[in-house]
Design a protein around this motif. Structure first.
Motif, short mmCIF file in Angstrom:
data_model
loop_
_atom_site.label_atom_id
_atom_site.label_comp_id
_atom_site.label_asym_id
_atom_site.label_seq_id
_atom_site.Cartn_x
_atom_site.Cartn_y
_atom_site.Cartn_z
N PHE A 159 0.85 -1.19 0.00
CA PHE A 159 0.00 0.00 0.00
C PHE A 159 0.89 1.25 0.00
N PRO A 160 0.42 2.36 -0.59
CA PRO A 160 1.28 3.54 -0.74
C PRO A 160 1.36 4.38 0.52
N SER A 161 2.54 4.99 0.69
CA SER A 161 2.73 5.97 1.77
C SER A 161 2.48 7.39 1.28
N GLY A 162 2.57 7.59 -0.03
CA GLY A 162 2.50 8.93 -0.59
C GLY A 162 3.86 9.58 -0.75
N VAL A 163 4.91 8.94 -0.19
CA VAL A 163 6.29 9.40 -0.40
C VAL A 163 6.79 8.67 -1.65
N THR A 164 6.74 9.36 -2.78
CA THR A 164 6.87 8.72 -4.08
C THR A 164 8.14 7.89 -4.21
N ALA A 165 9.27 8.44 -3.84
CA ALA A 165 10.54 7.74 -4.02
C ALA A 165 10.59 6.46 -3.20
N LEU A 166 9.99 6.47 -2.02
CA LEU A 166 9.99 5.28 -1.17
C LEU A 166 8.97 4.25 -1.67
N ASP A 222 8.00 13.86 2.81
CA ASP A 222 7.92 14.70 1.61
C ASP A 222 6.91 14.05 0.67
N LEU A 223 5.74 14.67 0.54
CA LEU A 223 4.66 14.12 -0.26
C LEU A 223 4.61 14.70 -1.67
N GLY A 224 5.70 15.32 -2.12
CA GLY A 224 5.76 15.83 -3.49
C GLY A 224 5.77 14.70 -4.50
N LEU A 225 5.09 14.89 -5.61
CA LEU A 225 4.95 13.82 -6.60
C LEU A 225 6.26 13.46 -7.26
N GLU A 226 7.17 14.41 -7.39
CA GLU A 226 8.45 14.15 -8.05
C GLU A 226 9.62 14.28 -7.08
#
Length: 259
Positions: A159-166, A222-226
């Motif tokens: 399931f996603p955390s929203g921390v894109t890189a992770l 950091d919840l930034g998409l990129e």
């Protein structure tokens, strides 16, 4: 029933493999274990969702066993991407019912709680995977009637955390069939994971999910998409507590430990 959820100790006997791991990781782990051992009322079990060691050497696991020794309750472990299957099996086979075969998945029960542990380790990779044999095993176990709550324990969260890189380095292969199995399950499921080094909760295809933080280091949010992979941040550490009152009632708490 009270369950302590810990993760990502990254204990090392000689030198850390991961640059972010604090140099006193063993001392930080001891403080967490001491708090769990002294908790009143006593925990019924501890579930450790991977990256027990940072390099996976025999010496690492001997140190880890010494750190966990004060825990006078069942301790269940799953491998993380920094663990080594052979070393983990050798260190914990006396107390964890690992099944036969190359993977370290297994079923265990504590009272009316069923624990289904999965092995998401991909050798020499940061990300995780579940192959069809483990997914078939999980589906077959969930098809067996069980009147109490069921926990699925794994290192890499599906399931996603929203921390894109992770999230990009979490569970890859097997995520979609696992989602179908979870969605089709007609009993409440709890999924415990690690790897992200930030504590958070989610609802995923009807299952309550949570990731335990890591006392070895915690990632910044950091919840930034990129956004690139976040660095570590100094924040209060908390392990997670599940209180299970029958199959239908779950309470989640954080227990803060000064490291």
């Amino acid at each position: 029933m009270l369950i302590a959820h810990i993760s990502d100790f990254h204990v090392f006997a000689h030198a850390p493999e991961t640059s972010l791991v604090r140099k006193d990781a063993a001392d930080a782990a001891r403080k967490v274990v001491a708090d769990i051992a002294a908790h009143t009322p006593l925990f019924d079990a501890v579930i450790f969702t991977g990256d027990l060691a940072d390099g996976g050497s025999a010496a690492d696991y001997e140190l880890l066993k010494e750190i966990l020794a004060p825990l006078n309750m069942p301790v269940f472990v799953v491998p993380g991407n920094h663990d080594k299957r052979d070393g983990l099996r050798a260190a914990f086979q006396a107390i964890v019912p690992f099944g036969p075969g190359p993977y370290l998945h297994y079923e265990a029960c504590v009272g009316d709680l069923r624990i289904l542990a999965l092995d998401t380790l991909v050798n020499d990779k940061v990300y995780g995977a579940l192959d069809p044999s483990q997914l078939d095993w999980l589906e077959s176990r969930l098809a067996e009637h069980h009147s109490g709550p069921t926990i699925i324990a794994m290192h890499h969260p599906p399931f996603p955390s929203g921390v894109t890189a992770l999230d990009d380095m979490s569970l890859r292969d097997g995520k979609e069939p696992l989602a179908r199995i979870v969605a089709d399950c007609d009993t409440p499921l709890i999924i415990l994971a690690g790897h992200i080094h930030r504590p958070f909760q989610a609802i995923w295809f009807g299952a309550f999910c949570q990731v335990g933080g890591g006392p070895s280091f915690q990632h910044a949010l950091d919840l930034g998409l990129e956004a690139p992979e976040p660095g570590s941040i100094s924040e209060p550490y908390a392990y997670l507590i599940l209180r299970l009152d029958g199959p239908d009632t779950l309470t989640n708490h954080k227990r803060y430990v000064s490291l």
